[in-house]
Motif scaffolding. Structure first.
Motif, mmCIF file in Angstrom:
data_model
loop_
_atom_site.group_PDB
_atom_site.id
_atom_site.type_symbol
_atom_site.label_atom_id
_atom_site.label_comp_id
_atom_site.label_asym_id
_atom_site.label_seq_id
_atom_site.Cartn_x
_atom_site.Cartn_y
_atom_site.Cartn_z
ATOM 1 N N GLU A 185 108.944 -6.256 9.862
ATOM 2 C CA GLU A 185 110.368 -6.510 9.643
ATOM 3 C C GLU A 185 110.687 -7.904 10.197
ATOM 4 O O GLU A 185 111.104 -8.040 11.351
ATOM 5 C CB GLU A 185 111.203 -5.437 10.354
ATOM 6 C CG GLU A 185 111.106 -4.062 9.730
ATOM 7 C CD GLU A 185 111.969 -3.937 8.487
ATOM 8 O OE1 GLU A 185 112.842 -4.809 8.271
ATOM 9 O OE2 GLU A 185 111.758 -2.985 7.724
ATOM 10 N N ARG A 228 113.065 -9.777 9.760
ATOM 11 C CA ARG A 228 114.461 -9.921 10.178
ATOM 12 C C ARG A 228 114.620 -9.599 11.658
ATOM 13 O O ARG A 228 115.476 -10.167 12.347
ATOM 14 C CB ARG A 228 115.344 -9.006 9.334
ATOM 15 C CG ARG A 228 116.834 -9.089 9.684
ATOM 16 C CD ARG A 228 117.638 -8.123 8.826
ATOM 17 N NE ARG A 228 117.508 -8.420 7.409
ATOM 18 C CZ ARG A 228 118.062 -7.678 6.444
ATOM 19 N NH1 ARG A 228 118.761 -6.600 6.774
ATOM 20 N NH2 ARG A 228 117.896 -7.998 5.181
ATOM 21 N N ARG A 239 114.629 -12.384 14.152
ATOM 22 C CA ARG A 239 115.822 -13.242 14.214
ATOM 23 C C ARG A 239 116.956 -12.568 14.994
ATOM 24 O O ARG A 239 118.040 -13.136 15.107
ATOM 25 C CB ARG A 239 116.297 -13.599 12.799
ATOM 26 C CG ARG A 239 115.288 -14.414 12.000
ATOM 27 C CD ARG A 239 115.926 -15.043 10.780
ATOM 28 N NE ARG A 239 116.367 -14.055 9.817
ATOM 29 C CZ ARG A 239 115.606 -13.606 8.808
ATOM 30 N NH1 ARG A 239 114.365 -14.049 8.671
ATOM 31 N NH2 ARG A 239 116.067 -12.706 7.965
#
Length: 418
Positions: A216, A218, A221
């Motif tokens: 993942e 994401r 971030r």
């Protein structure tokens, strides 16, 4: 064997039971998963002592066996966790149990350092990785509430295994009619018998999802996820020193006999039953899991620094036993709260396996390198433990700071339950 049928993208709509017979049964089964994975890892201290005195290798070299085993336990999590999300839970679990038992059986035939490294470190470690993260993520999917309590009760299995395996191994290794080979075969049989209920009854609650990346990206971030992962990497770089080296410290610095030094390892794990179960209840009801993890990690760092004050001599035996009890409670709490927080790094339950696996994989590199670093520091210091103790206490303290930043990213400086 086939994956669980009918993959779906609507798993997020399935409501977790948060209780009931099936959910709490999986907590009990996950307890045995921890017993046969982290319990084995927590037991390595007895093998550290045995191999140090039977193989012509330094403590740093011997520690690679336990370090690689724990590294693979966590590193494989990214792959086995994603496979679990995709519906291949039973494939992973059964293969892992077989590999663990095979590793112990192959270790029973081993006579050299590299043979033991391949069998007990690599084979057992791979099997543990295929069992642990799938077992944890499946159990976690049964709870959105009271997850800290459920994970805490399951994680106390690490303490159960930390009592069972070192006590059994120590008794068998020093029995004149049994010896090393049969000790490892008996441990393989015990492990398989304990796995049988999970192989029969463990079942995923969520339907599998057919798509999704292995990683993942994401998550990398998201600042809370990054700082949480960094904090656990630092914590585990120092937290496990006692589980590897307490026995050798007791023999070399305090001059205890092998049986007494093994008793210390058993006590270290036994008191962890309280440390692994109680903080989950307290965190769920009063403090929040992040606040509780901050507190127990800080105490662990202080304890490791205090360990350095226990010097050579018989008059420090009582001090070492007292230290072992206190550190065992708080180190057990830190270990149990880690997976509880790891399974909370996403609100999407269909991604619990993947994100938990990512955290485990990153933390695995700390478990791989830290024991060898500590052993090298001891060797460079002429066999003294001070440098390794200061290193371990310092990295845990840095982990506390990183977790504090993670908390700040979520709620700032507010005094709230988190």
């Amino acid at each position: 064997m086939h994956p669980e049928p009918k993959a779906t993208d609507d798993a997020a709509l399935v409501k977790a039971p948060n209780g009931g017979f099936r959910a709490w049964l999986h907590v009990a089964l996950c307890h045995t998963v921890f017993l046969n994975t982290w319990g084995l890892a927590n037991s390595y201290g007895v093998f550290q002592q045995y191999y140090t005195h039977t193989l012509d290798r330094s403590q740093s070299d011997i520690s690679w066996i336990g370090g690689i085993q724990m590294f693979l336990l966590l590193f494989v999590g990214a792959f086995s966790g994603r496979a679990t999300d995709a519906g291949y839970f039973r494939h992973c679990f059964v293969a892992g149990a077989v590999l663990q038992a095979l590793g112990f059986c192959m270790a029973s035939l081993s006579t050299t350092y590299y043979q033991i490294l391949l069998s007990q470190a690599v084979c057992v470690g791979l099997g543990s990785g295929l069992v642990f993260t799938p077992g944890l993520s499946v159990m976690g999917s049964y709870f959105t509430e009271k997850r800290s309590v459920a994970v805490g009760l399951a994680a106390s299995g690490a303490a159960t295994g930390g009592i069972l395996y070192p006590a059994t191994a120590n008794a068998l290794l020093h029995h004149p009619g049994i010896g090393y080979g049969w000790t490892m075969r008996i441990l393989a049989l015990i492990l398989l018998v304990i796995h049988v209920p999970s192989i029969i009854a463990y079942r995923p609650y969520l339907p599998p999802r057919s798509t999704g990346p292995l990683l993942e990206w994401r998550a990398l971030r998201e600042r809370p996820f990054v700082f949480f992962t960094a904090s656990m990497f630092l914590n585990f770089s120092g937290l496990y020193m006692a589980f590897y080296y307490l026995g050798t410290f007791a023999r070399e610095q305090i001059h205890l006999q092998t049986r007494e030094s093994t008793n210390l390892l058993i006590i270290l794990n036994a008191v962890g039953i309280l440390g692994r179960s109680a903080p989950g209840f307290l965190a769920e009801r009063y403090t929040g899991v992040c606040n509780m993890t901050l507190s127990v990690s800080l105490v662990c760092a202080i304890c490791i620094y205090a360990w350095a004050a226990i010097d050579e001599g018989d008059d420090h035996v009582a001090s070492l036993y007292t230290w072992t009890v206190v550190y065992g409670i708080f180190a057990g709490a830190a270990q149990a709260l880690f997976p509880a927080m790891a399974t909370r790094q996403t609100t999407d339950r269909t991604k619990v396996g993947a994100r938990t696996g990512m955290v485990m994989t990153i933390v695995s590199f700390a478990c791989l390198t830290a024991p060898a670093i500590q052993g090298a520091l001891m060797r460079a210091d002429g066999g003294r433990y001070l440098g390794a103790q200061v290193f371990s206490g310092s990295v845990v303290l840095m982990g506390v700071a990183s977790l504090g930043v993670c908390r700040w990213c979520k709620v700032g400086f507010s005094v709230v339950k988190v």
